[in-house]
Design a protein around this motif. Structure first.
Motif, PDB file in Angstrom:
ATOM      1  N   ARG A 164      -7.587   8.353   7.365  1.00  0.00           N
ATOM      2  CA  ARG A 164      -6.331   7.504   7.004  1.00  0.00           C
ATOM      3  C   ARG A 164      -6.826   6.879   5.740  1.00  0.00           C
ATOM      4  NH1 ARG A 164      -6.441   3.414  10.143  1.00  0.00           N
ATOM      5  NH2 ARG A 164      -8.287   4.085  11.451  1.00  0.00           N
ATOM      6  N   LEU A 165      -6.020   6.704   4.664  1.00  0.00           N
ATOM      7  CA  LEU A 165      -6.263   6.294   3.411  1.00  0.00           C
ATOM      8  C   LEU A 165      -5.183   5.327   3.006  1.00  0.00           C
ATOM      9  CD1 LEU A 165      -7.968   6.555   0.511  1.00  0.00           C
ATOM     10  CD2 LEU A 165      -5.995   8.135  -0.030  1.00  0.00           C
ATOM     11  N   ALA A 166      -5.411   4.003   2.234  1.00  0.00           N
ATOM     12  CA  ALA A 166      -4.437   3.138   1.792  1.00  0.00           C
ATOM     13  C   ALA A 166      -4.799   2.790   0.254  1.00  0.00           C
ATOM     14  CB  ALA A 166      -4.741   1.994   2.564  1.00  0.00           C
ATOM     15  N   VAL A 167      -3.923   3.221  -0.427  1.00  0.00           N
ATOM     16  CA  VAL A 167      -3.877   3.053  -1.821  1.00  0.00           C
ATOM     17  C   VAL A 167      -3.385   1.705  -2.118  1.00  0.00           C
ATOM     18  CG1 VAL A 167      -3.435   3.898  -4.270  1.00  0.00           C
ATOM     19  CG2 VAL A 167      -3.959   5.542  -2.241  1.00  0.00           C
ATOM     20  N   ASP A 168      -4.017   0.838  -2.991  1.00  0.00           N
ATOM     21  CA  ASP A 168      -3.564  -0.574  -2.835  1.00  0.00           C
ATOM     22  C   ASP A 168      -2.493  -0.418  -4.032  1.00  0.00           C
ATOM     23  OD1 ASP A 168      -2.992  -3.261  -3.568  1.00  0.00           O
ATOM     24  OD2 ASP A 168      -4.954  -3.848  -3.388  1.00  0.00           O
TER      25      ASP A 168
ATOM     26  N   GLU B  70      -8.784   1.440   1.347  1.00  0.00           N
ATOM     27  CA  GLU B  70      -9.552   1.638   2.480  1.00  0.00           C
ATOM     28  C   GLU B  70      -9.236   3.110   2.823  1.00  0.00           C
ATOM     29  OE1 GLU B  70      -9.099  -0.701   6.531  1.00  0.00           O
ATOM     30  OE2 GLU B  70      -7.292   0.723   6.420  1.00  0.00           O
ATOM     31  N   LEU B  71     -10.461   3.623   3.439  1.00  0.00           N
ATOM     32  CA  LEU B  71     -10.479   5.156   3.707  1.00  0.00           C
ATOM     33  C   LEU B  71     -11.121   5.109   5.197  1.00  0.00           C
ATOM     34  CD1 LEU B  71     -10.209   8.155   3.819  1.00  0.00           C
ATOM     35  CD2 LEU B  71     -12.231   8.315   2.449  1.00  0.00           C
TER      36      LEU B  71
ATOM     37  N   ASP C  23       0.679  -1.134   0.118  1.00  0.00           N
ATOM     38  CA  ASP C  23       0.043  -0.096  -0.222  1.00  0.00           C
ATOM     39  C   ASP C  23       0.833   1.181  -0.049  1.00  0.00           C
ATOM     40  OD1 ASP C  23      -2.158  -1.294   0.398  1.00  0.00           O
ATOM     41  OD2 ASP C  23      -2.662  -1.234   2.335  1.00  0.00           O
ATOM     42  N   ALA C  24       0.224   2.288  -0.433  1.00  0.00           N
ATOM     43  CA  ALA C  24       0.566   3.542  -0.008  1.00  0.00           C
ATOM     44  C   ALA C  24      -0.141   4.236   0.765  1.00  0.00           C
ATOM     45  CB  ALA C  24       0.690   4.563  -1.446  1.00  0.00           C
ATOM     46  N   GLU C  25       0.249   4.789   1.895  1.00  0.00           N
ATOM     47  CA  GLU C  25      -0.888   5.236   3.021  1.00  0.00           C
ATOM     48  C   GLU C  25      -0.588   6.847   3.375  1.00  0.00           C
ATOM     49  OE1 GLU C  25       0.050   2.845   6.430  1.00  0.00           O
ATOM     50  OE2 GLU C  25      -0.688   0.957   5.652  1.00  0.00           O
ATOM     51  N   LEU C  26      -1.787   7.447   3.653  1.00  0.00           N
ATOM     52  CA  LEU C  26      -1.841   8.953   3.654  1.00  0.00           C
ATOM     53  C   LEU C  26      -2.626   9.124   5.131  1.00  0.00           C
ATOM     54  CD1 LEU C  26      -2.924  10.093   0.206  1.00  0.00           C
ATOM     55  CD2 LEU C  26      -0.641   9.693   0.994  1.00  0.00           C
ATOM     56  N   THR C  27      -2.325  10.125   5.662  1.00  0.00           N
ATOM     57  CA  THR C  27      -3.111  10.547   6.779  1.00  0.00           C
ATOM     58  C   THR C  27      -3.261  12.207   6.645  1.00  0.00           C
ATOM     59  OG1 THR C  27      -1.260  10.942   7.976  1.00  0.00           O
ATOM     60  CG2 THR C  27      -2.164   8.873   8.390  1.00  0.00           C
ATOM     61  N   ALA C  28      -4.357  12.582   7.100  1.00  0.00           N
ATOM     62  CA  ALA C  28      -4.739  13.924   7.503  1.00  0.00           C
ATOM     63  C   ALA C  28      -5.859  14.196   8.597  1.00  0.00           C
ATOM     64  CB  ALA C  28      -5.216  14.389   6.146  1.00  0.00           C
TER      65      ALA C  28
END
Length: 313
Positions: A28-32, A40-41, A19-24
């Motif tokens: 929390r977001l996961a890009v496959d 996932e969001l 995954d690439a994972e982001l937070t704000a």
């Protein structure tokens, strides 16, 4: 001086990260990175996307990127400028080419920071697809909004036709299969494309987007003639016990597919609503309806956003 390389029989392709994972803020977001999909969001404890575990293959193309065509292509057959082409089909029982070529393809991180990532891949020529496209997606996460921009460039030497779409499923409080009946839905569309077996008959009928409570309605509908606000964006609204979401598409997206998950596996059926931005409807490679064409080196982009408000609105 000889470099200290490991023996050749110890070299393997990279298998991480998944995954690439982001937070704000609380989001929390996961890009496959297999498929570039929205996996996932989560906002606080609310799973805004009806997603799937890392490393698994989701049912229903959850979160999927639909390139170089969305939805179905009848029998996988189409023609382009005098060439008859045959794409691989799902099976003898479902003889259609479905949702493009990148679902299982590796995507690579091109740039990343805490709240934004760009991922990309190249769609290479193959049986039934003689073109070469470069694709990139920019995901930007804020505490209350996700912005997604899909970009495509013709990396080949001839004009290339294509369509684009994405396949997110939105959860507004369903805890079990069937719970989507409590959701309320408004779709900014005036026209529905009549489908049989997911493929267009060629007929279009008026559509009332003020759906209201989903109830027992089974929806799997291709919609166009979008109603746009003064800024040129069309906004779909979905709400339920967990909160409300707004899916907005810019002028690059002429179609929406709305789906209540009635044909998913029993443990996932009717617990979320897919609202799919699309540039064209099913069978567009064969029918030519709203098909995009890029000259060599030419680019296209389209943006959509997801906003959320926790708690029923």
């Amino acid at each position: 001086m000889a470099l200290d390389h490991p023996p050749a029989d110890q070299l393997w392709p990279r298998t991480e990260p998944l995954d690439a994972e982001l937070t704000a803020g609380d989001a929390r977001l996961a890009v496959d990175l297999r498929g570039g999909a929205l996996r996932e969001l989560v906002v606080g404890d609310w799973h805004v996307l009806d997603g799937y575990p890392a490393g698994t293959v989701p049912a229903g193309r959850k979160g999927g990127v639909l390139l170089p065509w969305p939805n179905r292509l009848r029998d996988g057959r189409w023609s382009w400028r005098g060439r008859d082409l045959q794409l691989d089909v799902v099976s003898a029982g479902s003889p259609n080419a479905v949702h493009g070529l990148v679902t299982a393809q590796p995507w690579h991180v091109l740039a990343q920071q805490a709240d934004a990532v760009t991922v990309g891949t190249t769609i290479e020529p193959r049986t039934g697809w003689p073109f070469r496209l470069a694709a990139a997606i920019d995901y930007t996460l804020a505490a209350d909004r996700l912005t997604v921009t899909v970009r495509v460039r013709n990396a080949g030497g001839e004009d290339a036709p294509f369509g684009a779409g994405m396949h997110p499923y939105f959860s507004v409080g369903a805890d079990a299969p069937g719970d989507v009946s409590v959701a309320e839905l408004t779709v900014p569309a005036r026209t529905s494309l009549v489908l049989e077996g997911g493929l267009p008959t060629g007929e279009r009928v008026p559509f009332d987007g003020a759906i209201g409570r989903v109830g027992d309605q089974a929806i799997d509908t291709a919609l166009t003639d979008l109603v746009r606000d003064d800024d040129g964006w069309a906004r779909t609204r979905l709400s339920g016990p967990a909160g409300a979401v707004e899916i907005a598409v810019d002028g690059a997206w002429s179609w929406l597919q709305v789906y209540t998950g009635d044909t998913l596996p029993a443990d996932q059926r009717r617990r979320s609503v897919a609202v799919e931005p699309m540039t064209c409807p099913a069978n567009a490679l064969a029918d030519g309806v709203d098909l995009l064409v890029l000259a060599p080196g030419e680019t296209w982009s389209g943006t959509w956003t997801l906003g959320w408000t926790p708690g029923r609105v």
